[in-house]
Design a protein around this motif. Structure first.
Motif, PDB file in Angstrom:
ATOM      1  N   VAL A  16       0.084  -1.508  -0.155  1.00 41.21           N
ATOM      2  CA  VAL A  16      -0.280  -0.067  -0.058  1.00 41.21           C
ATOM      3  C   VAL A  16       0.520   1.286   0.026  1.00 41.21           C
ATOM      4  O   VAL A  16       1.341   1.473   1.033  1.00 41.21           O
ATOM      5  CB  VAL A  16      -0.872   0.315   1.106  1.00 41.21           C
ATOM      6  N   GLY A  17       0.893   2.278  -1.114  1.00 42.86           N
ATOM      7  CA  GLY A  17       1.108   3.634  -1.049  1.00 42.86           C
ATOM      8  C   GLY A  17       0.079   4.655  -1.320  1.00 42.86           C
ATOM      9  O   GLY A  17      -0.836   4.527  -1.166  1.00 42.86           O
ATOM     10  N   PRO A  18       0.655   6.212  -0.964  1.00 41.15           N
ATOM     11  CA  PRO A  18      -0.245   6.706  -1.320  1.00 41.15           C
ATOM     12  C   PRO A  18      -1.027   6.791  -2.312  1.00 41.15           C
ATOM     13  O   PRO A  18      -0.322   7.277  -3.652  1.00 41.15           O
ATOM     14  CB  PRO A  18       0.567   8.000  -0.730  1.00 41.15           C
ATOM     15  N   GLY A  19      -2.507   6.623  -2.050  1.00 44.43           N
ATOM     16  CA  GLY A  19      -3.307   6.534  -3.490  1.00 44.43           C
ATOM     17  C   GLY A  19      -3.133   5.622  -4.270  1.00 44.43           C
ATOM     18  O   GLY A  19      -3.484   5.222  -5.543  1.00 44.43           O
ATOM     19  N   ARG A  20      -2.958   4.333  -3.935  1.00 45.78           N
ATOM     20  CA  ARG A  20      -2.410   3.305  -4.661  1.00 45.78           C
ATOM     21  C   ARG A  20      -2.039   1.882  -4.090  1.00 45.78           C
ATOM     22  O   ARG A  20      -0.982   2.122  -3.035  1.00 45.78           O
ATOM     23  CB  ARG A  20      -1.328   3.709  -5.995  1.00 45.78           C
ATOM     24  N   THR A  21      -2.480   0.753  -4.675  1.00 50.28           N
ATOM     25  CA  THR A  21      -1.687  -0.193  -3.973  1.00 50.28           C
ATOM     26  C   THR A  21      -1.818  -1.069  -5.219  1.00 50.28           C
ATOM     27  O   THR A  21      -2.732  -1.051  -5.627  1.00 50.28           O
ATOM     28  CB  THR A  21      -3.303  -0.519  -2.990  1.00 50.28           C
ATOM     29  N   ALA A  22      -1.194  -2.248  -4.657  1.00 48.91           N
ATOM     30  CA  ALA A  22      -0.586  -3.755  -5.747  1.00 48.91           C
ATOM     31  C   ALA A  22      -0.484  -4.569  -5.084  1.00 48.91           C
ATOM     32  O   ALA A  22       0.085  -4.735  -3.847  1.00 48.91           O
ATOM     33  CB  ALA A  22       0.670  -3.245  -5.977  1.00 48.91           C
ATOM     34  N   LYS A  48      -1.070 -14.177 -10.754  1.00 43.59           N
ATOM     35  CA  LYS A  48      -1.888 -12.710 -11.224  1.00 43.59           C
ATOM     36  C   LYS A  48      -1.452 -11.566 -10.058  1.00 43.59           C
ATOM     37  O   LYS A  48      -0.836 -11.713  -8.772  1.00 43.59           O
ATOM     38  CB  LYS A  48      -3.813 -12.984 -10.031  1.00 43.59           C
ATOM     39  N   ALA A  49      -1.144 -10.341 -10.978  1.00 47.99           N
ATOM     40  CA  ALA A  49      -1.509  -8.861 -10.420  1.00 47.99           C
ATOM     41  C   ALA A  49      -1.949  -8.090 -10.108  1.00 47.99           C
ATOM     42  O   ALA A  49      -3.945  -8.024 -10.906  1.00 47.99           O
ATOM     43  CB  ALA A  49       0.185  -8.405 -10.948  1.00 47.99           C
ATOM     44  N   MET A  50      -2.932  -7.277  -9.390  1.00 47.14           N
ATOM     45  CA  MET A  50      -3.739  -6.262  -8.860  1.00 47.14           C
ATOM     46  C   MET A  50      -3.086  -5.183  -8.710  1.00 47.14           C
ATOM     47  O   MET A  50      -2.998  -5.094  -7.402  1.00 47.14           O
ATOM     48  CB  MET A  50      -4.426  -7.114  -8.430  1.00 47.14           C
ATOM     49  N   PHE A  51      -3.982  -4.253  -9.470  1.00 49.49           N
ATOM     50  CA  PHE A  51      -3.372  -2.531  -9.065  1.00 49.49           C
ATOM     51  C   PHE A  51      -4.718  -2.181  -8.470  1.00 49.49           C
ATOM     52  O   PHE A  51      -5.362  -1.785  -9.384  1.00 49.49           O
ATOM     53  CB  PHE A  51      -2.468  -2.276 -10.135  1.00 49.49           C
ATOM     54  N   LEU A  52      -4.556  -0.815  -7.858  1.00 51.64           N
ATOM     55  CA  LEU A  52      -6.095  -0.858  -7.275  1.00 51.64           C
ATOM     56  C   LEU A  52      -4.779   1.266  -6.892  1.00 51.64           C
ATOM     57  O   LEU A  52      -4.567   1.424  -6.448  1.00 51.64           O
ATOM     58  CB  LEU A  52      -6.914  -1.236  -6.672  1.00 51.64           C
ATOM     59  N   PHE A  53      -5.390   1.970  -7.663  1.00 52.15           N
ATOM     60  CA  PHE A  53      -5.167   3.903  -7.840  1.00 52.15           C
ATOM     61  C   PHE A  53      -6.246   4.447  -7.998  1.00 52.15           C
ATOM     62  O   PHE A  53      -7.381   4.240  -8.786  1.00 52.15           O
ATOM     63  CB  PHE A  53      -4.472   3.630  -8.428  1.00 52.15           C
ATOM     64  N   ALA A  54      -6.244   5.545  -7.197  1.00 53.99           N
ATOM     65  CA  ALA A  54      -7.547   6.892  -7.111  1.00 53.99           C
ATOM     66  C   ALA A  54      -7.028   8.005  -8.432  1.00 53.99           C
ATOM     67  O   ALA A  54      -5.268   8.107  -8.314  1.00 53.99           O
ATOM     68  CB  ALA A  54      -7.212   7.296  -5.218  1.00 53.99           C
ATOM     69  N   MET A  81      -9.035  -0.155   1.298  1.00 46.56           N
ATOM     70  CA  MET A  81      -8.029  -0.328   0.201  1.00 46.56           C
ATOM     71  C   MET A  81      -6.982   0.537  -0.129  1.00 46.56           C
ATOM     72  O   MET A  81      -5.341  -0.283  -1.170  1.00 46.56           O
ATOM     73  CB  MET A  81      -8.604  -1.395  -1.105  1.00 46.56           C
ATOM     74  N   VAL A  82      -7.205   1.675  -0.723  1.00 49.58           N
ATOM     75  CA  VAL A  82      -6.557   2.568  -1.366  1.00 49.58           C
ATOM     76  C   VAL A  82      -6.586   3.472  -0.025  1.00 49.58           C
ATOM     77  O   VAL A  82      -7.411   4.785   0.025  1.00 49.58           O
ATOM     78  CB  VAL A  82      -6.843   2.470  -2.739  1.00 49.58           C
ATOM     79  N   LEU A  83      -5.565   4.078   0.613  1.00 47.47           N
ATOM     80  CA  LEU A  83      -4.868   5.005   1.327  1.00 47.47           C
ATOM     81  C   LEU A  83      -4.567   6.558   0.914  1.00 47.47           C
ATOM     82  O   LEU A  83      -3.656   6.260   0.073  1.00 47.47           O
ATOM     83  CB  LEU A  83      -4.167   4.971   2.588  1.00 47.47           C
ATOM     84  N   ARG A  84      -5.283   7.178   0.799  1.00 44.59           N
ATOM     85  CA  ARG A  84      -4.924   8.947  -0.008  1.00 44.59           C
ATOM     86  C   ARG A  84      -3.514   9.003   0.039  1.00 44.59           C
ATOM     87  O   ARG A  84      -2.922  10.649  -0.500  1.00 44.59           O
ATOM     88  CB  ARG A  84      -6.046   9.237   0.012  1.00 44.59           C
ATOM     89  N   ALA A 129       0.527  10.023   2.673  1.00 43.66           N
ATOM     90  CA  ALA A 129       1.795   9.178   3.294  1.00 43.66           C
ATOM     91  C   ALA A 129       1.313   8.871   4.429  1.00 43.66           C
ATOM     92  O   ALA A 129       1.627   8.428   5.723  1.00 43.66           O
ATOM     93  CB  ALA A 129       2.785   9.666   3.248  1.00 43.66           C
ATOM     94  N   GLY A 130       0.563   9.983   6.073  1.00 44.87           N
ATOM     95  CA  GLY A 130       0.291   9.801   6.508  1.00 44.87           C
ATOM     96  C   GLY A 130      -0.918   8.539   7.335  1.00 44.87           C
ATOM     97  O   GLY A 130      -0.611   7.785   8.342  1.00 44.87           O
ATOM     98  N   GLN A 131      -1.446   8.501   5.669  1.00 41.50           N
ATOM     99  CA  GLN A 131      -2.636   7.487   7.097  1.00 41.50           C
ATOM    100  C   GLN A 131      -2.414   5.596   6.278  1.00 41.50           C
ATOM    101  O   GLN A 131      -2.406   4.690   6.963  1.00 41.50           O
ATOM    102  CB  GLN A 131      -4.415   7.433   5.375  1.00 41.50           C
ATOM    103  N   VAL A 132      -1.476   6.115   5.257  1.00 47.06           N
ATOM    104  CA  VAL A 132      -0.353   4.854   5.205  1.00 47.06           C
ATOM    105  C   VAL A 132       0.453   4.226   6.284  1.00 47.06           C
ATOM    106  O   VAL A 132       0.380   3.103   6.833  1.00 47.06           O
ATOM    107  CB  VAL A 132       0.629   4.666   3.931  1.00 47.06           C
ATOM    108  N   ARG A 133       1.389   5.388   7.141  1.00 45.94           N
ATOM    109  CA  ARG A 133       1.951   5.027   8.606  1.00 45.94           C
ATOM    110  C   ARG A 133       1.263   4.988   9.415  1.00 45.94           C
ATOM    111  O   ARG A 133       1.793   3.066  10.148  1.00 45.94           O
ATOM    112  CB  ARG A 133       2.653   6.366   8.279  1.00 45.94           C
ATOM    113  N   ILE A 134      -0.275   4.895   9.482  1.00 44.17           N
ATOM    114  CA  ILE A 134      -1.056   5.273  10.288  1.00 44.17           C
ATOM    115  C   ILE A 134      -1.280   3.205  10.308  1.00 44.17           C
ATOM    116  O   ILE A 134      -1.816   2.569  11.448  1.00 44.17           O
ATOM    117  CB  ILE A 134      -2.247   6.081  10.598  1.00 44.17           C
ATOM    118  N   SER A 135      -1.651   2.627   9.166  1.00 47.76           N
ATOM    119  CA  SER A 135      -2.304   1.922   8.803  1.00 47.76           C
ATOM    120  C   SER A 135      -1.589   0.389   8.686  1.00 47.76           C
ATOM    121  O   SER A 135      -1.728  -0.220   9.626  1.00 47.76           O
ATOM    122  CB  SER A 135      -3.579   1.787   7.512  1.00 47.76           C
ATOM    123  N   MET A 136      -0.392   1.398   8.618  1.00 49.66           N
ATOM    124  CA  MET A 136       0.595  -0.079   9.103  1.00 49.66           C
ATOM    125  C   MET A 136       1.254  -0.562  10.157  1.00 49.66           C
ATOM    126  O   MET A 136       1.465  -0.925  11.269  1.00 49.66           O
ATOM    127  CB  MET A 136       1.424   0.889   7.698  1.00 49.66           C
TER     128      MET A 136
END
Length: 399
Positions: A200-206, A218-224, A352-355, A357-364
């Motif tokens: 999970v990265g800012p605005g994009r998940t792989a 399989k690979a899956m990509f989700l991005f805002a 699934m997609v965190l907008r 970098a702060g959200q990513v850090r808290i979620s991790m």
């Protein structure tokens, strides 16, 4: 209906399941499919709640169990590849009890084989014209074929051609959620053994995963993203958009993206929902994603297709020849269930997609803590309760 012939446009989950149930109720279904054959492979999908009861009534439950993906577990990783949190497969996938995970193509093949000998399939063709009369519908096909049917059902997905012919431009009905998704096959260079890894990265998940009976992955990509302009037939253009969205991203993203050029099953689209005031007009009806797409983020698209097919066929049979009454009853039964499951999409994608970098850090940090708590399984079960409440939010009739 006096004329019991039904044309189903689309041989996906919704279309093949509808063909099965219509045949069981004495109708004469014909399925037209743009592809040259039933599509195999595809991404993994879940069958939950009422949908499990549908496949049980079809006699397919044990066959589905034999084809389960058998994913053992999943991990969330950071940019360096370190596993922040790991869980068993059912917990990671939000499954409970008898919920089943299966590759979309395997499920579709089982549905197809259950009724193929009694259903006419027109592969490598599509509907290009619909002309409704007093007693039926005259359909023109891309091949030049012209044929009359008592009813036409569009089960041809988010970008339904049947819906466009009968109801108008899709812009009136398709609601973009502000995200895009891409899925395709990749080499299993991480040697995953029925395991899923999510970054999970800012605005994009792989993420990437392997399943039973599949040497690859399989690979899956989700991005805002704001709405993107692209041609749905331009694969190269879609791949450029995906590469641009993930430019400079870490972990295994660059290597996964390298595989998209040679992937036989590259898929790219917006995460969208279909919202319509009505699902039928005259002798033309819509089913599954064509009528009430909940988006892949809901996790309920396959279940909606299975339940919708069961209800539509059952209500047409119960109406004893009155197609208008049958279609009206189908919508009364299905609309609350569809709307309940559509509510899941917007809520799930935000997790699934965190907008930022702060959200990513808290979620991790929260995931790392959660993975060490003794009551982790109970907490995770509570987190997926909304999915299971939605999956069981209909009582299936015995038609």
């Amino acid at each position: 209906m006096t004329n019991a012939t039904v044309l189903i446009s689309g041989a996906g989950i919704a279309g093949t399941a509808l063909a099965y149930w219509l045949r069981r109720h004495g109708f004469k279904p014909t399925v037209v499919e743009r592809a040259p054959e039933i599509r195999d492979g595809g991404y993994k999908v879940d069958i939950r709640g009422a949908a499990l009861e549908v496949v049980t009534r079809m006699g397919l439950r044990e066959d589905i169990r034999k084809h389960r993906t058998d994913v053992r577990g999943g991990s969330v990783v950071n940019a360096a590849g370190k596993r922040v949190a790991s869980m068993d497969g059912d917990t990671f996938g939000g499954r409970q009890g008898e919920d089943a995970e299966i590759l979309r193509g395997d499920l579709n093949r089982l549905l197809y084989e259950a009724a193929a000998r009694e259903v006419e399939y027109l592969f490598d063709d599509s509907v290009t014209g619909i002309d409704e009369g007093d007693s039926g519908v005259t359909v023109t096909f891309a091949s030049g074929r012209v044929q009359d049917f008592g009813l036409v059902v569009g089960a041809d997905g988010l970008h339904s051609a049947t819906r466009a012919l009968a109801f108008g431009d899709e812009a009136r009905f398709v609601r973009d959620l502000g995200y895009y998704v891409s899925i395709f096959s990749v080499p299993n260079h991480l040697a995953l053994d029925r395991w899923e890894l999510t970054y999970v990265g800012p605005g994009r998940t792989a993420l990437t995963y392997s399943t039973a009976k599949d040497a690859g992955a399989k690979a899956m990509f989700l991005f805002a993203s704001a709405p993107l302009e692209y041609d749905r037939r331009d694969r190269a253009g879609q791949q450029r958009l995906l590469a641009d969205a993930y430019a400079g991203e870490g972990w295994e993203v660059p290597r996964l993206l390298e595989a998209m050029d040679g992937a036989p099953d590259f898929y790219f689209d917006s995460l969208s929902q279909v919202r319509m005031d009505r699902w039928s007009t005259g002798r033309v009806a819509l089913l599954g994603d064509a009528a009430y797409c909940a988006s892949p983020a809901s996790g309920q698209g396959t279940s909606l297709a299975l339940v919708g097919a069961y209800v539509l066929a059952g209500e047409l049979a119960a109406a004893a020849g009155e197609h208008a009454a049958g279609l009206s009853a189908y919508e009364r039964e299905m609309r609350p269930f569809a709307e309940r499951n559509q509510e899941l999409g917007p809520a799930n994608i935000k997790r699934m997609v965190l907008r930022s970098a702060g959200q990513v850090r808290i979620s991790m940090a929260m995931l790392s803590l959660l993975s060490r708590l003794p009551g982790r399984d109970r907490l995770m079960a509570k987190a997926v309760e909304p999915i299971h409440r939605a999956a069981t939010a209909i009582t299936l009739k015995q038609y």
